[in-house]
Design a protein around this motif. Structure first.
Motif, PDB file in Angstrom:
ATOM      1  N   ARG A 215     -12.463   8.526  -1.307  1.00  0.00           N
ATOM      2  CA  ARG A 215     -11.444   7.596  -1.898  1.00  0.00           C
ATOM      3  C   ARG A 215     -10.784   6.628  -0.513  1.00  0.00           C
ATOM      4  NH1 ARG A 215     -11.695   6.345  -6.456  1.00  0.00           N
ATOM      5  NH2 ARG A 215     -10.264   7.283  -8.157  1.00  0.00           N
ATOM      6  N   VAL A 219     -10.937   2.677  -0.922  1.00  0.00           N
ATOM      7  CA  VAL A 219      -9.928   1.698  -0.562  1.00  0.00           C
ATOM      8  C   VAL A 219     -10.021   0.821   0.649  1.00  0.00           C
ATOM      9  CG1 VAL A 219      -7.468   1.889   0.516  1.00  0.00           C
ATOM     10  CG2 VAL A 219      -8.109   3.403  -1.301  1.00  0.00           C
ATOM     11  N   ASN A 229      -2.516  -4.022  -1.925  1.00  0.00           N
ATOM     12  CA  ASN A 229      -2.541  -2.909  -2.531  1.00  0.00           C
ATOM     13  C   ASN A 229      -2.227  -2.519  -4.099  1.00  0.00           C
ATOM     14  OD1 ASN A 229      -2.786  -1.522  -0.030  1.00  0.00           O
ATOM     15  ND2 ASN A 229      -0.515  -1.526   0.414  1.00  0.00           N
ATOM     16  N   ALA A 233      -4.968  -0.315  -6.455  1.00  0.00           N
ATOM     17  CA  ALA A 233      -4.225   0.716  -7.369  1.00  0.00           C
ATOM     18  C   ALA A 233      -4.516   0.339  -8.774  1.00  0.00           C
ATOM     19  CB  ALA A 233      -2.804   0.670  -7.336  1.00  0.00           C
ATOM     20  N   LEU A 236      -8.726   1.153  -8.977  1.00  0.00           N
ATOM     21  CA  LEU A 236      -8.976   2.518  -8.842  1.00  0.00           C
ATOM     22  C   LEU A 236      -8.339   3.558  -9.850  1.00  0.00           C
ATOM     23  CD1 LEU A 236      -9.502   3.027  -5.165  1.00  0.00           C
ATOM     24  CD2 LEU A 236     -11.335   2.450  -6.758  1.00  0.00           C
ATOM     25  N   GLY A 237      -7.080   3.051 -10.542  1.00  0.00           N
ATOM     26  CA  GLY A 237      -6.526   3.981 -11.617  1.00  0.00           C
ATOM     27  C   GLY A 237      -5.559   4.859 -10.586  1.00  0.00           C
ATOM     28  N   LEU A 238      -4.940   4.465  -9.476  1.00  0.00           N
ATOM     29  CA  LEU A 238      -3.786   4.972  -8.690  1.00  0.00           C
ATOM     30  C   LEU A 238      -2.676   4.323  -8.601  1.00  0.00           C
ATOM     31  CD1 LEU A 238      -6.405   5.497  -5.532  1.00  0.00           C
ATOM     32  CD2 LEU A 238      -6.164   7.113  -7.356  1.00  0.00           C
ATOM     33  N   THR A 239      -1.686   5.060  -8.000  1.00  0.00           N
ATOM     34  CA  THR A 239      -0.336   4.298  -7.850  1.00  0.00           C
ATOM     35  C   THR A 239      -0.479   3.825  -6.442  1.00  0.00           C
ATOM     36  OG1 THR A 239       0.612   6.192  -6.567  1.00  0.00           O
ATOM     37  CG2 THR A 239       0.704   6.226  -8.951  1.00  0.00           C
ATOM     38  N   THR A 240       0.526   2.646  -6.259  1.00  0.00           N
ATOM     39  CA  THR A 240       0.463   1.891  -5.072  1.00  0.00           C
ATOM     40  C   THR A 240       1.036   2.773  -3.990  1.00  0.00           C
ATOM     41  OG1 THR A 240       1.322  -0.302  -6.261  1.00  0.00           O
ATOM     42  CG2 THR A 240       1.550  -0.255  -3.943  1.00  0.00           C
ATOM     43  N   THR A 242      -0.007   5.854  -3.665  1.00  0.00           N
ATOM     44  CA  THR A 242      -1.026   6.508  -3.377  1.00  0.00           C
ATOM     45  C   THR A 242      -2.286   5.786  -2.412  1.00  0.00           C
ATOM     46  OG1 THR A 242      -0.962   8.129  -5.385  1.00  0.00           O
ATOM     47  CG2 THR A 242      -3.013   8.003  -4.087  1.00  0.00           C
ATOM     48  N   VAL A 243      -2.273   4.434  -2.909  1.00  0.00           N
ATOM     49  CA  VAL A 243      -3.098   3.709  -1.856  1.00  0.00           C
ATOM     50  C   VAL A 243      -2.561   3.430  -0.301  1.00  0.00           C
ATOM     51  CG1 VAL A 243      -3.905   1.231  -1.755  1.00  0.00           C
ATOM     52  CG2 VAL A 243      -3.801   2.534  -4.041  1.00  0.00           C
ATOM     53  N   TYR A 246      -3.496   6.583   1.456  1.00  0.00           N
ATOM     54  CA  TYR A 246      -5.041   6.534   1.915  1.00  0.00           C
ATOM     55  C   TYR A 246      -5.220   5.638   3.198  1.00  0.00           C
ATOM     56  CZ  TYR A 246      -6.722   9.310  -2.168  1.00  0.00           C
ATOM     57  OH  TYR A 246      -6.825  10.187  -2.835  1.00  0.00           O
TER      58      TYR A 246
END
Length: 273
Positions: A215, A219, A229, A233, A236-240, A242-243, A246
């Motif tokens: 991951r 990123v 960001n 997000a 990749l299907g993530l929250t900001t 979480t980005v 990373y």
């Protein structure tokens, strides 16, 4: 290399053969929207040649948000617009999925699979359609890179410009391959995409103990591709949040004080093309 239309037609035939859907179809995307022109299966209504506006209907929405969109009953679906209901009714289509084909961060086509009876599109059917579309993207990404690498005539200045353009194309192709790998649900396709991406890098050992997670590499590749960001997000299907986590972790591992410095260091170590 096969032309794009032939690649798309092959993908539609595979989708229909593997899933048993009533109709698989697709269309290229330009500034005016999605033109439905490729079909595998019987077309009984006025679907062929329809031009869909961005953001409207199923495919127009998928092209706009660059994510798959699924409905179990098109004319009753609450999360799409319905100006194309007459055409869909005439074609007798009910359950449908539309998957965008994204190359160099631009939607170039939309692939559909549809049933003429009540179905729930999920599990195996969705995985096949998404996986075949990702494989088509991979094919088109490679073709795009090869096309970008064709040399042009000119003197020294032209050679310098060509080298700059080739490097940009390499980096864009690497970013796209990492993104495709992150999106696909098929482990075999994901591994193949990552192997293709790794061919563009020349990794040095780097600092002792430097080990980026998959991951973190995703990123880093998208940051190098110029995405924010929020865009990472979404991709990749993530929250900001979480980005950002990373990003903080990989910057710490690389000893970087900023996003730009992280990309520079990663390129120096061969972690990015």
């Amino acid at each position: 290399m096969k032309p794009q239309a032939e690649r798309v037609q092959t993908t539609l035939a595979r989708i229909r053969s593997l899933t048993g859907v009533s109709l698989a179809f697709a269309g290229p995307v330009d500034r005016g929207g999605v033109l439905l022109e490729r079909f595998d299966g019987p077309v009984v209504g006025p679907l062929s040649g329809v031009k869909l506006s961005f953001g409207h209907g199923l495919g127009g929405k998928a092209a706009c948000i660059q994510r798959p969109v699924v409905v179990d009953d098109y004319v009753r679906a609450p999360h799409i617009t319905h100006q194309y209901d007459r055409i869909i009714r005439a074609e007798g289509l009910r359950a449908m999925v539309a998957v965008p084909v994204v190359v160099a961060r631009r939607t170039v086509a939309v692939v559909y699979a549809a049933f003429r009876d009540t179905q729930i599109i999920g599990g195996r059917v969705y995985d096949v359609v998404a996986g075949e579309t990702r494989a088509l993207e991979h094919d088109l990404v490679v073709a795009h890179a090869v096309e970008s690498f064709r040399p042009e005539q000119g003197g020294e200045a032209a050679v310098v410009e060509e080298n700059r353009r080739l490097r940009a194309a390499l980096r864009d192709t690497y970013t796209q391959l990492r993104l495709l790998a992150a999106r696909t649900a098929d482990p075999a396709i994901r591994e193949e995409l990552l192997r293709e991406a790794d061919r563009f890098t020349d990794q040095e050992p780097g600092p002792a103990g430097l080990m980026l997670t998959a991951r973190e590499n995703d990123v880093l590749a998208l940051v190098a591709g110029g995405l924010t960001n929020a865009q990472i997000a979404s991709a990749l299907g993530l929250t900001t949040f979480t980005v950002k986590s990373y990003m903080k972790a990989l910057m710490g591992k690389l000893g970087a004080g900023s996003r730009h410095e992280a990309v520079v260091i990663a390129r120096r170590l061969g972690r990015l093309p």
